[in-house]
Design an enzyme around this catalytic site. Sequence first.
Site, PDB file in Angstrom:
ATOM      1  CG  ASP A 245      -4.962  -0.549  -2.268  1.00  0.00           C
ATOM      2  OD1 ASP A 245      -5.476  -1.647  -1.996  1.00  0.00           O
ATOM      3  OD2 ASP A 245      -4.656   0.296  -1.407  1.00  0.00           O
TER       4      ASP A 245
ATOM      5  CB  SER B 278      -7.937   0.972  -1.212  1.00  0.00           C
ATOM      6  OG  SER B 278      -6.950   0.929  -0.212  1.00  0.00           O
TER       7      SER B 278
ATOM      8  CD  GLN C 152      -2.654   6.378  -3.312  1.00  0.00           C
ATOM      9  OE1 GLN C 152      -2.892   7.199  -4.190  1.00  0.00           O
ATOM     10  NE2 GLN C 152      -2.416   6.731  -2.077  1.00  0.00           N
TER      11      GLN C 152
ATOM     12  NE  ARG D 274      -4.152  -1.102   1.505  1.00  0.00           N
ATOM     13  CZ  ARG D 274      -5.208  -1.286   2.285  1.00  0.00           C
ATOM     14  NH1 ARG D 274      -5.075  -1.875   3.435  1.00  0.00           N
ATOM     15  NH2 ARG D 274      -6.381  -0.856   1.901  1.00  0.00           N
TER      16      ARG D 274
ATOM     17  CE1 TYR E 191      -1.746  -1.894   6.047  1.00  0.00           C
ATOM     18  CE2 TYR E 191       0.619  -1.523   5.943  1.00  0.00           C
ATOM     19  CZ  TYR E 191      -0.590  -1.714   5.319  1.00  0.00           C
ATOM     20  OH  TYR E 191      -0.653  -1.713   3.952  1.00  0.00           O
TER      21      TYR E 191
HETATM   22  P1  NAD Z   1      -8.089  -2.337   8.068  1.00  0.00           P
HETATM   23  O1  NAD Z   1      -9.298  -2.746   7.309  1.00  0.00           O
HETATM   24  O2  NAD Z   1      -6.996  -3.336   8.262  1.00  0.00           O
HETATM   25  O3  NAD Z   1      -8.562  -1.825   9.526  1.00  0.00           O
HETATM   26  C1  NAD Z   1      -9.565  -0.850   9.673  1.00  0.00           C
HETATM   27  C2  NAD Z   1      -9.194   0.131  10.742  1.00  0.00           C
HETATM   28  O4  NAD Z   1      -9.390  -0.428  12.047  1.00  0.00           O
HETATM   29  C3  NAD Z   1      -7.743   0.622  10.710  1.00  0.00           C
HETATM   30  O5  NAD Z   1      -7.743   1.999  10.439  1.00  0.00           O
HETATM   31  C4  NAD Z   1      -7.223   0.295  12.113  1.00  0.00           C
HETATM   32  O6  NAD Z   1      -6.334   1.270  12.602  1.00  0.00           O
HETATM   33  C5  NAD Z   1      -8.509   0.251  12.919  1.00  0.00           C
HETATM   34  N1  NAD Z   1      -8.426  -0.423  14.223  1.00  0.00           N
HETATM   35  C6  NAD Z   1      -7.752  -1.560  14.569  1.00  0.00           C
HETATM   36  N2  NAD Z   1      -7.930  -1.837  15.874  1.00  0.00           N
HETATM   37  C7  NAD Z   1      -8.747  -0.881  16.385  1.00  0.00           C
HETATM   38  C8  NAD Z   1      -9.285  -0.620  17.668  1.00  0.00           C
HETATM   39  N3  NAD Z   1      -9.018  -1.399  18.716  1.00  0.00           N
HETATM   40  N4  NAD Z   1     -10.068   0.486  17.829  1.00  0.00           N
HETATM   41  C9  NAD Z   1     -10.332   1.294  16.782  1.00  0.00           C
HETATM   42  N5  NAD Z   1      -9.854   1.103  15.525  1.00  0.00           N
HETATM   43  C10 NAD Z   1      -9.062   0.030  15.331  1.00  0.00           C
HETATM   44  O7  NAD Z   1      -7.471  -1.002   7.501  1.00  0.00           O
HETATM   45  P2  NAD Z   1      -7.376  -0.452   6.018  1.00  0.00           P
HETATM   46  O8  NAD Z   1      -8.540   0.417   5.775  1.00  0.00           O
HETATM   47  O9  NAD Z   1      -7.167  -1.603   5.112  1.00  0.00           O
HETATM   48  O10 NAD Z   1      -6.082   0.446   6.090  1.00  0.00           O
HETATM   49  C11 NAD Z   1      -4.927  -0.018   6.754  1.00  0.00           C
HETATM   50  C12 NAD Z   1      -3.724   0.894   6.540  1.00  0.00           C
HETATM   51  O11 NAD Z   1      -3.359   0.977   5.179  1.00  0.00           O
HETATM   52  C13 NAD Z   1      -3.880   2.284   6.996  1.00  0.00           C
HETATM   53  O12 NAD Z   1      -2.658   2.631   7.619  1.00  0.00           O
HETATM   54  C14 NAD Z   1      -4.059   3.084   5.747  1.00  0.00           C
HETATM   55  O13 NAD Z   1      -3.713   4.444   5.861  1.00  0.00           O
HETATM   56  C15 NAD Z   1      -3.142   2.341   4.847  1.00  0.00           C
HETATM   57  N6  NAD Z   1      -3.443   2.497   3.428  1.00  0.00           N
HETATM   58  C16 NAD Z   1      -2.482   3.066   2.609  1.00  0.00           C
HETATM   59  C17 NAD Z   1      -2.732   3.228   1.275  1.00  0.00           C
HETATM   60  C18 NAD Z   1      -1.699   3.836   0.364  1.00  0.00           C
HETATM   61  O14 NAD Z   1      -0.898   4.604   0.778  1.00  0.00           O
HETATM   62  N7  NAD Z   1      -1.700   3.454  -0.899  1.00  0.00           N
HETATM   63  C19 NAD Z   1      -3.936   2.809   0.731  1.00  0.00           C
HETATM   64  C20 NAD Z   1      -4.886   2.245   1.578  1.00  0.00           C
HETATM   65  C21 NAD Z   1      -4.611   2.081   2.945  1.00  0.00           C
END
Ligand code: NAD
Length: 375
Positions: free
Chosen positions: A130, A133, A127, A122, A228
């Site tokens: 992805d 996402s 992007q 990610r 993460y």
């Molecule tokens: P995910 O589906 O794995 O998790 C969803 C959310 O749940 C996360 O934001 C996590 O911090 C949160 N979470 C976990 N435990 C928790 C708790 N106890 N209480 C409250 N919230 C809690 O996450 P995702 O949407 O797949 O994204 C994961 C990461 O990937 C993030 O850091 C995001 O910024 C990053 N990301 C980066 C890119 C990129 O740069 N290309 C694209 C997409 C996502």
Amino acid sequence: MRIAVPKEIYPDEQRVALVPSEIVKLIKAGHQVLVEAGAGTAASYTDEEYQQAGAGTALSPDALYVNAEVVFKVRPPQDDEIKRLGRGATLICFLETLREPAIAKKLAERGVTAVALEMVPRISRAQSMDALSSQASAAGYKAMLIGAEAIRKYFPMLTTAAGTIRPARAFVLGAGVAGLQAIATAKRLGAVVEAFDIRAATRGEVESLGAKFIEIDLGEAGEAEGGYAKEISDAAKKHEHEVIKDVLAHCDVVVTTAAVPGKKAPLLITADMVAAMKSGSVIVDMAVEQGGNVAGSQAGKKVTANGVTIIGPINLPSLMAIHTSQLFARNVVTLFTHLSPDGQLQLDFTDEITAGAVITHAGEVVNEKIIELLT
Ligand code: NAD
């Protein structure tokens, strides 16, 4: 190359891996595309539209797979599908190898080059590839609509001759890709929105959508390397529970999305927290398929506890199949083009995207994370 797109066989899966507009691009780049008859029907893309875009139609899975050099799919292949893949063929789809590493062994034995969409790193450069996402965002949107539909209240504030209706109060727990889209959707519908995530970086993103970020001092970082989420300590969990319990008491709709990569989803809303909520309020547990964030939630079911409706939706992206197929198709074509810059597959394992996403090649499991899981 000869690209094939099968009809998804996973129960109730409505998405398809390629849509006609992306086929036009592939054909322009010199590839041939064969689509199984009816592959796009559940997502409202007809065989005629695929043919008009330049694809051939295969009338059976045998006819589809027999000469396929590359297969684009949504769901991980089932055993019957693995058997149909030719030696040396390339497969690009969600493989869910972190959850089921054994599939990598089967694909390596079959001599397939398997590329897992969920393993695409990610990073900014990736992007447009992805698919996690693009699909999570659609799921977050749909989850909030399901909540809005179930609360038997208006979302926006209304001033009417019969009195004033106060806006609904929405709470989103977990502000990753899905959670941010759930927040944006609730805002567009006029609710007052609050949110929490253990990753400190999400505060700015939540606030930029016009929602209030709930302050919880966990006493530790909620982020692991790479930004993460990590599993937090029992003491931090207890504190999070106490603060959330107070927030839940005034909410009409709650969408939970919390997940920690490679772990079971954390239980964030316990039975006593549900019992303290207003009768008539609704929780949509988006993490239900990963173990659930809410006590009592059941996959694919709507249950009621103390007057609170708990919904455990499954495969939300499939409910948005027209758009999620379109976005998925763009992701998969961009990744394929990255792996085959001159029209033929050229795997450069010094490239972070290739090293991250390619799981098997030349009869071996080549991905470091999966090798580690298998040993
Ligand atoms: P995910 O589906 O794995 O998790 C969803 C959310 O749940 C996360 O934001 C996590 O911090 C949160 N979470 C976990 N435990 C928790 C708790 N106890 N209480 C409250 N919230 C809690 O996450 P995702 O949407 O797949 O994204 C994961 C990461 O990937 C993030 O850091 C995001 O910024 C990053 N990301 C980066 C890119 C990129 O740069 N290309 C694209 C997409 C996502």
